[in-house]
Scaffold this motif. Structure first.
Motif, short mmCIF file in Angstrom:
data_model
loop_
_atom_site.label_atom_id
_atom_site.label_comp_id
_atom_site.label_asym_id
_atom_site.label_seq_id
_atom_site.Cartn_x
_atom_site.Cartn_y
_atom_site.Cartn_z
N LEU A 127 0.83 -1.21 0.00
CA LEU A 127 0.00 0.00 0.00
C LEU A 127 0.87 1.26 0.00
O LEU A 127 0.54 2.25 -0.65
N ALA A 128 1.98 1.23 0.72
CA ALA A 128 2.88 2.38 0.72
C ALA A 128 3.53 2.58 -0.65
O ALA A 128 3.64 3.71 -1.14
N VAL A 129 3.97 1.49 -1.28
CA VAL A 129 4.54 1.59 -2.63
C VAL A 129 3.52 2.19 -3.59
O VAL A 129 3.83 3.09 -4.38
N CYS A 130 2.29 1.72 -3.52
CA CYS A 130 1.25 2.22 -4.41
C CYS A 130 0.93 3.69 -4.14
O CYS A 130 0.69 4.46 -5.08
N THR A 147 8.17 -3.84 -10.64
CA THR A 147 9.31 -4.61 -10.16
C THR A 147 9.28 -4.73 -8.64
O THR A 147 9.49 -5.81 -8.08
N LEU A 148 9.00 -3.63 -7.96
CA LEU A 148 8.93 -3.67 -6.50
C LEU A 148 7.75 -4.52 -6.03
O LEU A 148 7.88 -5.32 -5.10
N VAL A 149 6.59 -4.33 -6.66
CA VAL A 149 5.41 -5.09 -6.25
C VAL A 149 5.62 -6.57 -6.46
O VAL A 149 5.33 -7.39 -5.58
N TRP A 150 6.16 -6.96 -7.62
CA TRP A 150 6.42 -8.38 -7.88
C TRP A 150 7.43 -8.95 -6.90
O TRP A 150 7.28 -10.07 -6.42
N PHE A 151 8.48 -8.18 -6.60
CA PHE A 151 9.48 -8.62 -5.62
C PHE A 151 8.81 -8.91 -4.28
O PHE A 151 8.99 -9.97 -3.68
N ILE A 152 8.01 -7.98 -3.81
CA ILE A 152 7.35 -8.13 -2.51
C ILE A 152 6.42 -9.33 -2.50
O ILE A 152 6.45 -10.16 -1.58
N GLN A 157 14.77 2.08 -8.10
CA GLN A 157 15.68 2.71 -7.14
C GLN A 157 15.34 4.18 -6.92
O GLN A 157 15.58 4.74 -5.85
N GLU A 158 14.76 4.83 -7.95
CA GLU A 158 14.44 6.24 -7.85
C GLU A 158 13.34 6.51 -6.83
O GLU A 158 13.17 7.64 -6.37
N LEU A 159 12.60 5.47 -6.47
CA LEU A 159 11.54 5.61 -5.47
C LEU A 159 12.05 5.54 -4.04
O LEU A 159 11.30 5.76 -3.10
N LEU A 160 13.34 5.22 -3.88
CA LEU A 160 13.89 4.99 -2.54
C LEU A 160 13.65 6.15 -1.57
O LEU A 160 13.15 5.92 -0.47
N ALA A 204 7.80 7.30 3.43
CA ALA A 204 6.46 6.75 3.59
C ALA A 204 6.40 5.58 4.56
O ALA A 204 5.34 5.33 5.16
N LEU A 205 7.50 4.86 4.71
CA LEU A 205 7.53 3.67 5.56
C LEU A 205 8.24 3.98 6.88
O LEU A 205 9.33 4.54 6.87
N PRO A 206 7.65 3.61 8.01
CA PRO A 206 8.35 3.82 9.28
C PRO A 206 9.55 2.89 9.40
O PRO A 206 9.48 1.73 8.98
#
Length: 204
Positions: A65-68, A143-148, A179-182, A188-190
């Motif tokens: 949800l945070a990634v989205c 890529t991030l969603v599939w990884f998770i 990586q640009e979303l880092l 966004a994530l604690p």
């Protein structure tokens, strides 16, 4: 602790936990004398380590949800296009899946529709430069969603997933975009605690 050490420390911690389920008191005393992961969290340059730590400590649902949410905020700053609408649909599919109201197949199909061949078949009339930028961004998010999701499902180990993404073209290109979303994801994530991560691995 040098900056290079701090940069790799979150990945090292996760590798210890993935392999052994625990870290030795001596290792903790050396690298985390105050028990805080904040410096390692803030210094890491690896987005996969960041999201893996979040998944283990906070859960898959919260992390996806945070990634989205981060992706949707970035998408809102881009010019409207068909490929942007497809990405919005993919984000909705991912959110629905992790909330238990939609199938995994819908996530795979929706992000798959962002691949260049799919866009070519659809004759997307969006301005090409903007469409390509949004498409690359969307596949980075995918890529991030599939990884998770793949790691959470036990389909692959984190190391296998990361190695595959890093070495296989064109996935490595999309990982670079991810990586640009880092920085946004870090905000966004604690930051998890060491005890949260340890407890997650104790539970298996």
């Amino acid at each position: 602790m040098t900056d290079d050490t701090a940069t790799n420390l979150l990945a090292d911690l996760l590798a210890h936990l993935e392999r052994d389920g625990e870290v030795s008191p001596a290792w903790v005393a050396l690298h985390f004398p105050d028990g805080s992961l904040t410096r390692a969290w803030e210094a890491t340059t690896d987005v996969l380590s960041l999201v893996l730590a979040a998944v283990r400590a906070l859960g898959t649902t919260a992390t996806v949800l945070a990634v989205c949410a981060v992706a949707r905020a970035e998408l809102a700053r881009m010019s409207p296009s068909i490929v942007g609408a497809r990405l919005a649909g993919a984000l909705a599919a991912a959110e629905s899946f992790v909330r238990g109201t939609g199938p995994r197949d819908a996530v795979d199909e929706a992000f798959g529709c962002l691949h260049p061949q799919e866009l070519w078949w659809s004759r997307d009339p969006s301005p090409s430069d903007e469409a390509e930028r949004v498409q690359a961004f969307g596949l980075g998010v995918g890529t991030l969603v599939w990884f998770i999701l793949d790691v959470d499902a036990g389909a692959v180990t984190p190391a296998e997933a990361a190695t595959s993404l890093d070495q296989n073209d064109p996935d490595s290109e999309y990982l670079a975009t991810a990586q640009e979303l880092l920085p946004s994801l870090r905000d966004a994530l604690p930051c998890p605690t060491l005890e949260q991560l340890r407890e997650a691995y104790r539970r298996g």
